[in-house]
Design an enzyme around this catalytic site. Structure first.
Site, mmCIF file in Angstrom:
data_model
loop_
_atom_site.group_PDB
_atom_site.id
_atom_site.type_symbol
_atom_site.label_atom_id
_atom_site.label_comp_id
_atom_site.label_asym_id
_atom_site.label_seq_id
_atom_site.Cartn_x
_atom_site.Cartn_y
_atom_site.Cartn_z
ATOM 1 C CG ASP A 128 -0.261 -0.371 2.514
ATOM 2 O OD1 ASP A 128 0.975 -0.393 2.548
ATOM 3 O OD2 ASP A 128 -0.965 -0.629 3.503
ATOM 4 C CD GLU B 140 -8.732 1.275 7.822
ATOM 5 O OE1 GLU B 140 -8.808 0.347 8.656
ATOM 6 O OE2 GLU B 140 -8.095 2.303 8.029
ATOM 7 C CG ASP C 25 -8.955 -0.971 11.733
ATOM 8 O OD1 ASP C 25 -7.932 -1.610 11.414
ATOM 9 O OD2 ASP C 25 -9.348 0.026 11.094
#
Ligand code: GLP
Length: 251
Positions: A67, A143, A136
């Site tokens: 990323d 995400e 998370d």
């Protein structure tokens, strides 16, 4: 899935480096999928040391990173291209022209995502994909969301991620770029082997959820339960909850 418990971050890093090293020794022209964040830094340091000592060579290795932040120039010391040069590529005998990071500065981001997916495919996918895990449960910058994204795409970063990464941006979450380009879950899952490094008590809850909980895009790392060849190397603190809930570790 194999889960290895180490005493601390240093031991985690050494074990992960050993696993990568064995692959590079057996397949010198392998494709390594690489990650950023604090978790793999010690692993990279160990690989640099062994490279300098002549135990392994990266001269034929190609890399694809997971990323990159959106609109952060590669000259910025928090861009992931800068990170990779600084933490690995500049210190080993790798041909930098075959190290790949998505271009977060691309004007046409859709075209860039397409180019990146084609590039990964043209290399035959990663022989080993190294991953960290966000608080998370994100992997790369995938995400929590409603469905697992397949290919490389642009994402809005979660407030939790902006908070976690603020430590690299003067402790100010507002200074963290709020978007990133990331490989999709489909691309990550197409890697032949996956190696996850996790450390610290602050990750204990999410590690247990990802490894033992239901497979759901709300916990992106949970998809790893479906991959045929995943190795988790984590320190005691990160595995505390997982072990408490009955998760098995290898000897
Ligand atoms: C970052 C990266 C991920 C990384 C994760 C955990 O934001 N995009 O690739 O694995 O978050 O980071 P850390 O290892 O610093 O906890």
């Amino acid at each position: 899935m194999k889960v290895y418990k180490t005493a601390d971050y240093a031991a985690m890093s050494k074990k992960a480096a050993n696993i990568i090293c064995s692959l590079v020794v057996l397949k010198p022209d392998c494709v390594l999928g690489l990650a950023t964040g604090s978790s793999p830094v010690g692993t990279y340091k160990q690989l640099i040391e062994w490279n300098k000592e002549g135990y392994l060579s990266f001269s034929k290795v190609k890399t694809v990173n997971l990323d990159e932040y959106r609109n952060l120039p590669v000259t910025h010391d928090q861009s992931y291209r800068y990170f990779m040069n600084d933490n690995l590529f500049d210190h080993v005998d790798i041909d930098k022209s075959v190290t790949n990071v998505p271009d977060g500065m691309a004007a046409d981001i859709e075209a860039e995502c397409k180019r990146y997916d084609e590039l990964v495919a043209s290399l035959g996918g990663a022989d080993l994909q190294l991953l960290g895990m966000g608080h998370d449960g994100h992997i790369g910058f995938n995400e929590p969301c409603d469905e697992f994204p397949k290919g490389t795409h642009l994402v809005d970063l979660d407030p939790m991620t902006l908070e976690a990464n603020a430590r690299f941006f003067d402790n100010d979450p507002k200074k963290v770029p709020n978007q990133a380009v990331t490989m999709g879950i489909g691309t990550i899952m197409s890697a032949k082997k996956i190696l996850v490094v996790v450390s610290g008590a602050d990750k204990a809850g999410i590690v247990a959820k990802a490894l033992l909980g239901p497979v759901t895009p709300q916990v992106p790392a949970s998809i790893l339960q479906f991959h045929p060849d995943v190795t988790i190397v984590a320190d005691e603190a990160a595995l505390a909850e997982y072990i408490k809930e009955g998760g098995k570790v290898c000897d």
